[in-house]
Design a protein around this motif. Structure first.
Motif, PDB file in Angstrom:
ATOM      1  N   ARG A   6     -34.638 -39.730  92.181  1.00 54.30           N
ATOM      2  CA  ARG A   6     -35.894 -40.195  91.621  1.00 54.30           C
ATOM      3  C   ARG A   6     -36.633 -41.127  92.526  1.00 54.30           C
ATOM      4  O   ARG A   6     -36.419 -42.577  92.219  1.00 54.30           O
ATOM      5  N   GLU A   7     -37.152 -40.909  93.466  1.00 54.39           N
ATOM      6  CA  GLU A   7     -37.970 -41.766  94.266  1.00 54.39           C
ATOM      7  C   GLU A   7     -37.265 -42.645  95.196  1.00 54.39           C
ATOM      8  O   GLU A   7     -37.685 -43.782  95.399  1.00 54.39           O
ATOM      9  N   GLU A   8     -35.891 -42.399  95.428  1.00 55.62           N
ATOM     10  CA  GLU A   8     -35.018 -43.004  96.375  1.00 55.62           C
ATOM     11  C   GLU A   8     -35.289 -42.952  97.677  1.00 55.62           C
ATOM     12  O   GLU A   8     -35.101 -43.963  98.493  1.00 55.62           O
ATOM     13  N   THR A  10     -36.714 -47.201  99.682  1.00 54.03           N
ATOM     14  CA  THR A  10     -37.493 -47.744  98.411  1.00 54.03           C
ATOM     15  C   THR A  10     -36.966 -48.727  97.557  1.00 54.03           C
ATOM     16  O   THR A  10     -35.573 -48.910  97.658  1.00 54.03           O
ATOM     17  N   LEU A  51     -41.538 -42.686  97.926  1.00 57.33           N
ATOM     18  CA  LEU A  51     -41.909 -42.990  96.631  1.00 57.33           C
ATOM     19  C   LEU A  51     -42.975 -41.815  96.362  1.00 57.33           C
ATOM     20  O   LEU A  51     -43.735 -41.254  97.134  1.00 57.33           O
ATOM     21  N   ASN A  77     -35.893 -47.870  94.708  1.00 60.91           N
ATOM     22  CA  ASN A  77     -35.012 -47.030  93.789  1.00 60.91           C
ATOM     23  C   ASN A  77     -33.922 -46.713  94.422  1.00 60.91           C
ATOM     24  O   ASN A  77     -33.001 -46.093  93.909  1.00 60.91           O
ATOM     25  N   THR A  78     -33.682 -46.955  95.867  1.00 64.93           N
ATOM     26  CA  THR A  78     -32.599 -46.556  96.809  1.00 64.93           C
ATOM     27  C   THR A  78     -31.377 -47.360  96.374  1.00 64.93           C
ATOM     28  O   THR A  78     -31.390 -48.323  96.015  1.00 64.93           O
ATOM     29  N   HIS A  79     -29.998 -46.766  96.149  1.00 62.50           N
ATOM     30  CA  HIS A  79     -28.852 -47.446  95.776  1.00 62.50           C
ATOM     31  C   HIS A  79     -28.477 -48.108  97.037  1.00 62.50           C
ATOM     32  O   HIS A  79     -28.647 -47.558  98.339  1.00 62.50           O
TER      33      HIS A  79
END
Length: 260
Positions: A194-196, A168, A199, A170-172
């Motif tokens: 958190r939505e990583e 997503t 979603l 938000n992924t690292h």
């Protein structure tokens, strides 16, 4: 020839395992003989013979034309045996039920497997149901609450350099951002996703420290729309309590066999 633990690798066995892992990874996308031969660098005739041998024993299945191949039912039976025979899974399952009843949310148990987390047990929320069970599936450790809880139990030096796969926005994707997140995990005692990974979903992960370093973790997944500060506080409190109960019970469950 490659060696494992000082023992020379059996080439035919390694090829069989590689083939089964490849078919399993493809899921519902069947594959043709030539594609498999090319992917594994095996002569077409050798691949055909191997596929026919495995198909006859139920490890591989084919379509009605015999030209498409996929993973067979024997893989499911073997995987089920793993879950049924694992003492940790047996201990944890009732506590997943307890957490699910207390919170009404989806609760997972996962185990670190290389750079991924394998889902071993799940209790789905009645509020939202997945169309596909996560049990037996894998997710990169850096993208979810389970994985980050387990990575935080290990030195940052063990992390690969990256870049990391993004599931997503938000992924690292960098080592630096993941390392910063893991520092927060260690500080607070649990991970937050958190939505990583998905979603619309927030996860809270808790390493189970009956092994050192921890191999297993539990998590609670919640839709963003239902997550308030008060709800988050309640989830963390319940999951901390569940973790404590599991860790107090699990050491006695291992029996005489301690798997590695």
């Amino acid at each position: 020839m490659s060696e494992t633990g000082g023992v020379r690798e059996v080439k035919s066995a390694a090829r069989t395992v590689e083939l089964l892992e490849l078919l399993a990874a493809r899921g519902d996308r069947p594959v043709r003989l030539q594609e498999l031969a090319d992917e594994l660098g095996v002569p077409r005739s050798s691949m055909y013979a191997l596929l026919q041998t495995l198909a006859a024993r139920g490890w591989v299945r084919t379509d009605v034309t015999g030209s498409l191949y996929g993973i067979g039912i024997r893989a499911l039976l073997t995987g089920t045996s793993y879950l049924d025979s694992d003492p940790r899974v047996r201990v944890v399952r009732p506590y997943l039920d307890e957490a699910s009843e207390a919170l009404g949310e989806t609760i997972h148990m996962g185990r670190l497997d290389g750079r991924d987390v394998a889902y071993l047990a799940t209790r789905e929320s009645h509020e939202y149901l997945r169309t596909i069970s996560r049990v037996g599936r894998r997710l990169p450790a850096h993208v979810g609450a389970l994985g980050k809880a387990l990575l935080a139990e290990r030195p940052d030096a063990d992390l690969p350099d990256g870049p990391y796969e993004a599931l997503t926005p938000n992924t690292h994707t960098t080592r630096a951002s993941l390392v910063a997140d893991l520092a927060e995990v260690r500080s607070r005692g649990y991970s937050v996703d958190r939505e990583e990974g998905v979603l619309g979903i927030v996860g809270f992960g808790f390493a189970l420290r009956y092994d050192n370093p921890a191999q297993d973790a539990i998590s609670c997944s919640v839709p963003v729309a239902r997550l308030t500060p008060g709800r988050e506080e309640r989830i963390v409190a319940v999951m901390r309590e569940i973790r404590a109960k599991i860790e107090a019970t699990a050491p006695a469950a291992g029996g005489a066999v301690h798997w590695r």
